[in-house]
Write a protein that holds these residues in place. Sequence first.
Motif, short mmCIF file in Angstrom:
data_model
loop_
_atom_site.label_atom_id
_atom_site.label_comp_id
_atom_site.label_asym_id
_atom_site.label_seq_id
_atom_site.Cartn_x
_atom_site.Cartn_y
_atom_site.Cartn_z
N THR A 127 40.74 54.17 29.07
CA THR A 127 40.76 53.89 30.51
C THR A 127 39.36 54.25 31.02
O THR A 127 39.15 55.34 31.58
CB THR A 127 41.83 54.72 31.24
N ASP B 199 51.78 58.26 29.38
CA ASP B 199 50.63 59.12 29.12
C ASP B 199 50.70 59.81 27.75
O ASP B 199 49.72 60.36 27.27
CB ASP B 199 50.46 60.16 30.23
N ARG B 200 51.88 59.76 27.11
CA ARG B 200 52.00 60.35 25.78
C ARG B 200 51.40 59.48 24.68
O ARG B 200 51.32 59.89 23.53
CB ARG B 200 53.46 60.66 25.47
N ARG C 245 42.47 49.50 31.96
CA ARG C 245 42.93 49.95 30.64
C ARG C 245 42.53 48.90 29.61
O ARG C 245 42.73 47.70 29.81
CB ARG C 245 44.44 50.13 30.62
N ARG D 85 37.37 59.18 28.41
CA ARG D 85 38.66 58.52 28.59
C ARG D 85 39.01 57.55 27.46
O ARG D 85 39.60 56.50 27.69
CB ARG D 85 38.70 57.76 29.91
#
Length: 745
Positions: A523, A52-53, A529, A479
């Motif tokens: 996303t 998530d980074r 993704r 997103r």
Amino acid sequence: MRLRLVGGSAAVSLTLLVTFAAPALAQGRDSTAAARRDTLTLPDIQVIGAPDRLATTPGSGQVLERATLENARVFTAGEALRKVPGVNVRDEEGFGLRPNIGIRGLNPTRSTKVLLLEDGIPFVIAPYGDNATYYHPPIDRFDRIEVLKGSGQVLFGPQTIGGVINYITPPIPARPAAALGVSAGNRDFLEVRGAGGTTVGALGVYADVLRKQGDGARDNVGSRLTDANVKLRLAAGSRHLLTAKVDWFQERSRVTYSGLTESEWAAAPYGNPFVNDSMRLDRVAGSLAHHFMMSGVSSITTTAYAYTVSRDWWRQSSNSSQRPNDASDPACGGLANLLTTCGNEGRLRDYDVYGIEPRFTLDHAAFGATAHLDAGVRAHFERQDRVQLNASTPNGREAGPADDPNSGVKERNLRRTDALALFVQERVALGRFTVSPGLRLEQVWYERVNELGAEPVEGTTSLTQLIPGLGATYDLGARATLFAGVHRGFAPPRPEDVIDNSGGVVDLDAELSWNWELGVRSTPIDGLRLDATVFRMDFENQIVPASVAGGSGATLTSAGETLHQGLELLARLDLGTLTRSANNLFLEAAFTWLPTAKFEGERYVFVGTGGSDVVGKVYGGQNTDATREQVSVTGNRLPYAPTALLSATVGYSLRELFDVRVEGVYTGAQFGDALNTEVLVADGQQGPIDGNFLVNFATSYRLPTGTTLFATVKNVFDHTYVVDRTRGLYPGMPRLVQAGVTQRF
């Protein structure tokens, strides 16, 4: 319980995590979310961190997580890295012991244009002086892999051209946990691995032992390797953590260096006449890291590391043009006498590498914005002791008779490389916009001593290079994140490239480029993704092997200007996530399109009658020697730069109990030399390499007892294909069928 030690950084993040379940082996591990529990997770230096980074990472990147490595049953690092767009991995001996990794069209030979790290620490035999993967740790013992190709590379180095690949070892369990795995297959394959650990009070320990053996991709090729490592963690009060790691690796292989000629390939593509060739490699490594949480917003991590490598490679031929050792042993008489009168060469290498690197992090405010600072310094030292012995018999392992001018000691070199690096990167968040400027300074000192003559001959030189970088991200909403970056690509030359055997300094600049990229990570809906990146690598000086064949032992020369441009796509669809079902049908793909990978400027190749020392060498300008024919390669495609790469997988999983997947891997056609030779040359070292498509299969079934059963088939249709012409024709790995079981305790 989570104790935050360092503010969130895309580059360095140290976190203490205590949760509740057991770790498992890389081959047959439990991939459930619970597998992250009951572990003391304090990663060493990270390139990206948790997936998530990526949202704030200044550049394109990907994290291959534990579940991906496990369920795909990757046999080599190359199999794993092909799942990352932009990465091209060329096989060699079949076990992945010496992977050849290229990124965005860079020559993959010995992975020299890629920075390889383990828990943030370099591990190749000599990162500054000989950045070649004659050693690569087995993929089995890693928990995940980080790949970063953007401007964030300036925090690492010294190579900042293709990308940074960081292998992360498993965490230490918070309470007793262990696993034992056994697998076997065709080509006499056998693997046994045990791992486990626990935490008692403030002390945590994790140990991992691996034994792997089997035949390689060719006849008369096989490997036996043993790898053992121990990790210790000690929490000293509330602000200090000590981490110590020790690793021991041993390889005993029967591997040749030479590829096949065209006629040999036509007769037997998996053939190998050099039955007496052998590789002995021993490596011992250790590191000690001190993590000090100075305050709630700052910390310093100081890592000291050292390793020693002994590599003895005895071989009867260095390439397919030398059949065998005719240049050094005219009395050999060719292959007919291979097992009787022909001698062999011993390339004996000893490396000692050590260094220390403090890294400082600080969360702070800058002009009213949230900011994060990473800064540090590295002092690094390398010593190479290089000897070549020519034995007079096929099985000889010492120099031949001293009175024989064609045998004996042919090389005795001592090469030293010392380096000092300073680096800093600031990340400033301004609402949806994040900007990350960075700067690295590399100072490298070289020394080469020729100890073969009556008196040692010494030469010294040095170089200094500034490496700036600038990355930015913008939260588009819905997103999606837009990212862009530019940074200086840098790779230092080796001591033998800048100092000749007579102590003279060679005019060979460092490898330099400007690397640009623009992309989007998204996303759009849960379970989908989509990433896309366009890139441009503009070299003002790329270093290439001097010979057209591109042999790894060839003298290097400045190739001058080259240009790489292309597109990378990454997609993943999980229908189970989309429909909120435990039954998950998934599709994933990594695609690379590289329409441009070419020589620019005035580039010529000598292909005339100037003798074996000049035929096929690449130079930057005109030469008036009338005995040599000069052919321009300006505009030619760079060798080993396929136009297209694709790795696509379709699979099905039922909760965490069952997984089955089929993978297709396509590698496009490429050239084996700078001349872009279309015809087949007899020695097999020049000519085209056809594209190939491979199919792999893997499945796993997990029982409630903690037992995992798995099976895999690599190259399902047993396709025979060429992977390399560097030293002659090399085949890819034939079909592999393996099955095994893992038991967790």
